[in-house]
Design a protein around this motif. Structure first.
Motif, PDB file in Angstrom:
ATOM      1  N   LEU A  54       0.909  -1.202  -0.068  1.00 55.26           N
ATOM      2  CA  LEU A  54      -0.122   0.263  -0.090  1.00 55.26           C
ATOM      3  C   LEU A  54       0.888   1.395  -0.006  1.00 55.26           C
ATOM      4  CD1 LEU A  54      -3.023  -1.214   2.448  1.00 55.26           C
ATOM      5  CD2 LEU A  54      -2.690  -1.208  -0.168  1.00 55.26           C
ATOM      6  N   VAL A  57       1.662   2.073  -3.560  1.00 51.33           N
ATOM      7  CA  VAL A  57       0.586   2.280  -4.157  1.00 51.33           C
ATOM      8  C   VAL A  57       0.472   3.881  -4.089  1.00 51.33           C
ATOM      9  CG1 VAL A  57      -1.949   2.623  -4.331  1.00 51.33           C
ATOM     10  CG2 VAL A  57      -0.993   0.165  -4.105  1.00 51.33           C
ATOM     11  N   TYR A  73      -2.880  -1.963  -6.340  1.00 53.82           N
ATOM     12  CA  TYR A  73      -3.868  -1.994  -5.512  1.00 53.82           C
ATOM     13  C   TYR A  73      -4.676  -3.243  -5.536  1.00 53.82           C
ATOM     14  CZ  TYR A  73      -7.422  -0.502  -1.693  1.00 53.82           C
ATOM     15  OH  TYR A  73      -8.415  -0.481  -0.994  1.00 53.82           O
ATOM     16  N   THR A  77      -4.955  -6.093  -2.483  1.00 56.65           N
ATOM     17  CA  THR A  77      -5.918  -5.961  -1.710  1.00 56.65           C
ATOM     18  C   THR A  77      -6.979  -7.039  -2.267  1.00 56.65           C
ATOM     19  OG1 THR A  77      -7.076  -4.391  -2.974  1.00 56.65           O
ATOM     20  CG2 THR A  77      -5.668  -3.953  -1.079  1.00 56.65           C
ATOM     21  N   ALA A  84     -10.480   0.104  -6.438  1.00 56.29           N
ATOM     22  CA  ALA A  84      -9.131   0.473  -6.471  1.00 56.29           C
ATOM     23  C   ALA A  84      -8.734   1.771  -7.075  1.00 56.29           C
ATOM     24  CB  ALA A  84      -8.219  -0.557  -7.438  1.00 56.29           C
ATOM     25  N   ALA A  87      -9.722   4.059  -4.476  1.00 56.43           N
ATOM     26  CA  ALA A  87      -8.492   4.342  -3.047  1.00 56.43           C
ATOM     27  C   ALA A  87      -7.470   5.050  -3.778  1.00 56.43           C
ATOM     28  CB  ALA A  87      -8.342   2.770  -2.852  1.00 56.43           C
ATOM     29  N   VAL A  88      -7.139   4.926  -5.060  1.00 56.32           N
ATOM     30  CA  VAL A  88      -5.915   5.779  -5.668  1.00 56.32           C
ATOM     31  C   VAL A  88      -6.234   7.152  -5.505  1.00 56.32           C
ATOM     32  CG1 VAL A  88      -4.556   6.021  -7.930  1.00 56.32           C
ATOM     33  CG2 VAL A  88      -4.980   3.892  -6.928  1.00 56.32           C
TER      34      VAL A  88
END
Length: 98
Positions: A54, A57, A73, A77, A84, A87-88
Motif C-alpha cells: 500500500l 500504491v 492496489y 487487496t 481500486a 482508493a488511488v
C-alpha cells in the motif's frame, strides 16, 4: 403447464440474482465508506499503515502513475477496479490537502 412452471422458475431465479447483486453493491459501498473512515482515523491518530504494497500504491499515485497504482492496489487487496480507482483517487486527494 410445464412452460408456465418453467417461466416461473426462471422469473424467481432472475429476481433472486438481481436481489443478490443489489445487496452485494450495497455492501461494497458500505465497505468502501468504512475503509475510508478507518483511513481517516489512522491518519488523524498519526498511525501509518505498515503494508509495503500500500505504501508503493501511494508512491505510484503521488508520482502520477495512476494505472500502475490501481493495478498494484488490486494485486495487494483483491479489490475490484472501481474500488481500486477510488482508493488511488483518495490517496491523491489526501495528498492535495496536506
Amino acid at each position: 403447464m410445464y412452460s408456465l412452471i418453467g417461466a416461473l422458475v426462471v422469473l424467481v431465479g432472475l429476481t433472486t440474482v438481481a436481489a443478490t447483486e443489489s445487496r452485494a453493491r450495497r455492501l461494497d459501498r458500505r465497505m468502501t465508506r468504512l475503509e475510508h473512515k478507518i483511513d481517516l482515523l489512522l491518519r488523524h491518530g498519526g498511525i501509518e499503515d505498515d503494508d509495503p504494497a500500500l505504501a508503493e500504491v501511494a508512491a505510484l499515485a503521488r508520482a502520477g502513475q495512476d494505472v500502475a497504482a490501481v493495478k498494484k492496489y488490486r494485486e495487494a487487496t483483491g479489490a475490484g477496479l472501481l474500488e481500486a480507482k477510488q482508493a488511488v483517487d483518495r490517496v491523491k486527494a489526501d495528498d492535495g490537502r496536506s
